[in-house]
Each structure stands twice: as C-alpha cells, then as structure tokens.
Design an enzyme around this catalytic site. Structure first.
Site, PDB file in Angstrom:
ATOM      1  N   ASN A  16       0.831  -1.195   0.000  1.00  0.00           N
ATOM      2  CA  ASN A  16       0.000   0.000   0.000  1.00  0.00           C
ATOM      3  C   ASN A  16       0.869   1.249   0.000  1.00  0.00           C
ATOM      4  OD1 ASN A  16      -0.442   1.931   2.519  1.00  0.00           O
ATOM      5  ND2 ASN A  16       0.195  -0.071   3.336  1.00  0.00           N
TER       6      ASN A  16
ATOM      7  N   ASN B  13       4.986   5.990   3.416  1.00  0.00           N
ATOM      8  CA  ASN B  13       4.195   6.601   2.343  1.00  0.00           C
ATOM      9  C   ASN B  13       3.983   8.098   2.471  1.00  0.00           C
ATOM     10  OD1 ASN B  13       3.825   4.039   1.104  1.00  0.00           O
ATOM     11  ND2 ASN B  13       2.260   3.574   2.651  1.00  0.00           N
ATOM     12  N   THR B  14       4.562   8.708   3.508  1.00  0.00           N
ATOM     13  CA  THR B  14       4.610  10.165   3.630  1.00  0.00           C
ATOM     14  C   THR B  14       6.064  10.577   3.547  1.00  0.00           C
ATOM     15  OG1 THR B  14       2.616  10.249   5.012  1.00  0.00           O
ATOM     16  CG2 THR B  14       4.106  12.134   5.113  1.00  0.00           C
TER      17      THR B  14
ATOM     18  N   SER C 205       5.460   5.118   8.811  1.00  0.00           N
ATOM     19  CA  SER C 205       4.876   4.858   7.494  1.00  0.00           C
ATOM     20  C   SER C 205       5.868   5.272   6.410  1.00  0.00           C
ATOM     21  CB  SER C 205       3.580   5.639   7.321  1.00  0.00           C
ATOM     22  OG  SER C 205       3.148   5.564   5.975  1.00  0.00           O
TER      23      SER C 205
ATOM     24  N   ASN D 198       5.764  -1.441  11.551  1.00  0.00           N
ATOM     25  CA  ASN D 198       5.000  -0.985  10.396  1.00  0.00           C
ATOM     26  C   ASN D 198       5.364  -1.835   9.178  1.00  0.00           C
ATOM     27  OD1 ASN D 198       3.429   0.786   8.683  1.00  0.00           O
ATOM     28  ND2 ASN D 198       3.795   2.409  10.191  1.00  0.00           N
TER      29      ASN D 198
ATOM     30  N   PHE E 149      -1.737   8.079   4.482  1.00  0.00           N
ATOM     31  CA  PHE E 149      -2.526   8.657   5.581  1.00  0.00           C
ATOM     32  C   PHE E 149      -3.812   9.301   5.071  1.00  0.00           C
ATOM     33  CE2 PHE E 149       1.232   9.527   8.756  1.00  0.00           C
ATOM     34  CZ  PHE E 149       1.351   8.160   8.985  1.00  0.00           C
TER      35      PHE E 149
ATOM     36  N   LYS F 190       5.341   3.626  17.233  1.00  0.00           N
ATOM     37  CA  LYS F 190       5.343   2.584  16.198  1.00  0.00           C
ATOM     38  C   LYS F 190       6.535   2.791  15.279  1.00  0.00           C
ATOM     39  CE  LYS F 190       2.309   0.034  13.091  1.00  0.00           C
ATOM     40  NZ  LYS F 190       0.910  -0.143  12.628  1.00  0.00           N
TER      41      LYS F 190
END
Length: 358
Positions: A111, A175-176, A173, A240, A115, A211
């Site tokens: 993915n 993805n940021t 994450s 994560n 967010f 996390k």
C-alpha cells in the site's frame, strides 16, 4: 478446521478493486452481525499492560479502520483492543490511486495510501458515538503538507488524550515523504518530549506508544531503544510495513512503491521485535505486528517478546477466522505448558529471533 471465508467469500471479494473491497468489508464489520471469535473472553488470555486491562492479547492494527467507523463491530469480532487511525489534524485524500495491491501468491499487500483520512474532528465524533467494549488505541500522524510535523503530533495528543485508552505515535509509514526521518535520535528526542509534555498538560494521561519501522539497522534500533527508555515511554509497536521485497513471487506487482505487509513481513518484523525486547528489557510494553497470517504466528509473536499482537493484512486472506485461530493457538500453548497466563510463554524464542539479520 474449515475456513468458510476461503471457501467462497474470498474469491468474490478478490474480484473487486482492493479499496472497494476494503470499504465493503468495513461496512460489513460495522453491522455487528459477524460471529465472535472463540476464547475472546477466556480469563487465561487476559493481559494487564501499561495500566490497561485487555480481555485478550489480540488486536486490530491501525489502518483497517482509519476513521473509527466500525469500532463496535471490530470489538464484536472478539478483539481485545482496536487501534484506529492513522489520523491527521486536517482531512487529506492520501496518494493518487491505484495505491493498494494484493500480492496473492505471497499472501501480501503493498500500500501507498498516504494517511488518507477524514481528520481529527471526524474521528473524534465517531469515537464519541462508539460503545467501546475493549481497549481503544488512537494512532496519530502528521499531514503531508504540514510545515511543522511535530506540532501535528502534539495536536493529536491534545485532541485525543481524553478519548483514547492509549495513543500511538506513528512515524514509521513509508508513504509520507520524510516521515521516517523522525526516527533519527535527535528528531525522535524532540518529538517524544513535546508529545509527552502535551499529554502531561491534558485532562487525561493515557499511555503513549511509538510505532517503528522494520527496516531500521542495528545502530538505529539502539538509538530508538535508548530514547524510548530515556523518555520513559509506555511502550513500542513493532512494526509498520517494510520497503524490502525479498523473495516475492508476485513479480508483476513486487515493484509497486509503498509498504509491504502480510506473510512475507513476518520474519523481518519478528526479528526486530525480539531485538527490541532485548534492548528494552522485560518490563517495557511491546505490541508485535507484521505477517501474522496463522494462529501459530500469532503465538510466535508472544514467544518472541510481544505482550500483545495485532493483525490486519492476514485477515485479507484468512478472514475473521484468523482471530479464533490466534486465540486458540494461545490457549492450546497454555494448556500444553500447564501455564496460567501468557507471560509464562513470553520471551521463549527471543534469543533465536534476535539472532536473525536482514
């Protein structure tokens, strides 16, 4: 035991676009009509951690219910805790679609959601409406366009301190862009200091967990552990999603950008979990997440040093039966060992897992 989800429902679900399937699944869970897992209330599985009482150690990881739309339905499935989010101060759409991919041959998911969520106020409204039959965690993050990301975590702490049973600071994450830089010790020290100051100033002071990513090297893990101990944080969540793509069979999708979760993450995340247990000692709360696709793997997270275990991607392939499988594996292990609680099984394989290197 036969898994009815795998016999027919999964094939139908997999005909749908992954995001569409996710939304429909969340709606179905939210009805509260799905059966409750066996052993969900078995007193032998009860866990007391960070001042909180969990009916059982199995929880749902952040990401499944970003906006808190199905909190009561998730508790109804038998989870001992539910973690909602990641939530950011302002609503944001996330990254462009497509951004969610099933790697069926690997029982994995990639993915790059970014967010996507409806923001603090929408989540707060949903939490306020929920009956909450278990421990509720709220996973907080920063907006992609924020000029002060640490201030976003402070805002999340202030907004949800009185609503959450625990808060999770998600800086892992992939993805940021640039978010994982907050795991560096100097940045992490500033972040945790300000979050804990905000908690101290709030009307309630829930436990705060951090996390982390599974892709940190040994020196980086040393720094994270040292800072977590120095700040007297309440706990840590390992881990994560990963940027690694080792050994994947789904060659067509393996090159998609984003974080990989599901079965291939199990060994990497479990090794990091065990390494953090060694670094943090026996008393720090640790939640293990990543690659839990069978009951045996849920149990192995406990043996590798976790107090609690979270699942998400495994349910994409196994359905809600994975909850019963995980709890049943834990009960069977307790009976075999003649033990009265899971703490007796925790850490049995820490040294073995920590010795693994990725």
């Amino acid at each position: 035991m036969i898994n009815p989800f795998k016999l027919g429902a999964r094939q139908a679900v997999f005909l749908l676009d992954p995001e569409r399937a996710h939304a429909l699944t969340l709606t179905g869970i939210g009805t509260g009509l799905l059966p409750r897992a066996c052993h969900a209330s078995d007193p032998r599985l009860a866990v007391t951690l960070a001042g909180l009482s969990f009916a059982n150690p199995l929880g749902v990881a952040a990401g499944l219910d970003k906006n808190g739309e199905a909190i009561d339905g998730l508790f109804g499935l038998g989870f001992g805790h539910v973690e909602v989010g990641t939530v950011t101060p302002k609503p944001q759409p996330g990254n462009p679609k497509p951004r969610l991919f099933r790697l069926v041959a690997d029982e994995a998911v990639i993915n790059r959601m970014g967010f996507n969520n409806e923001g603090h106020e929408a989540l707060a409204a949903n939490v306020a409406r929920a009956k909450r039959r278990g421990v509720l965690g709220i996973n907080i993050g920063a907006n992609k366009t924020s000029e002060d990301r640490i201030a976003d975590y402070v805002a999340g702490t202030t907004r949800f301190a009185a609503m959450a049973d625990y808060l999770t600071v998600n800086i892992s994450s992939p993805n940021t862009p640039g978010l994982r830089n907050l795991q560096a010790r100097s940045e992490l020290a500033t972040l945790l200091s300000r979050v804990l100051e905000a908690r101290a100033a709030a009307t309630a002071q829930p436990p705060v967990f951090l996390k982390i990513a599974p892709d940190l090297d040994q020196a980086e893990l040393d720094d994270v552990a040292a800072e977590v101990l120095a700040q007297k944080l309440d706990g840590i969540i390992v881990s994560n999603t990963t940027l690694a793509r080792d050994g994947l069979r789904s060659a067509k999708l393996a090159g998609e950008a984003g974080g990989l979760s599901g079965a291939p993450l199990f060994e990497r995340s479990t090794a990091v979990l065990a390494g953090m247990r060694q670094r943090l000692g026996p008393d720090m709360a640790i939640i293990g997440v990543g690659g839990v696709s069978t009951g045996a793997r849920a149990l192995e997270k406990i043996r590798a040093g976790a107090d609690l275990v979270q699942i998400y991607s495994g349910m994409v392939y196994e359905g809600p039966k994975l909850i019963s499988d995980g709890l049943s594996a834990m009960v069977a292990a307790l009976e075999k060992a003649g033990a009265g609680n899971l703490r007796a099984l925790r850490d049995e394989s820490v040294a073995e897992w920590a010795a693994k290197r990725f």
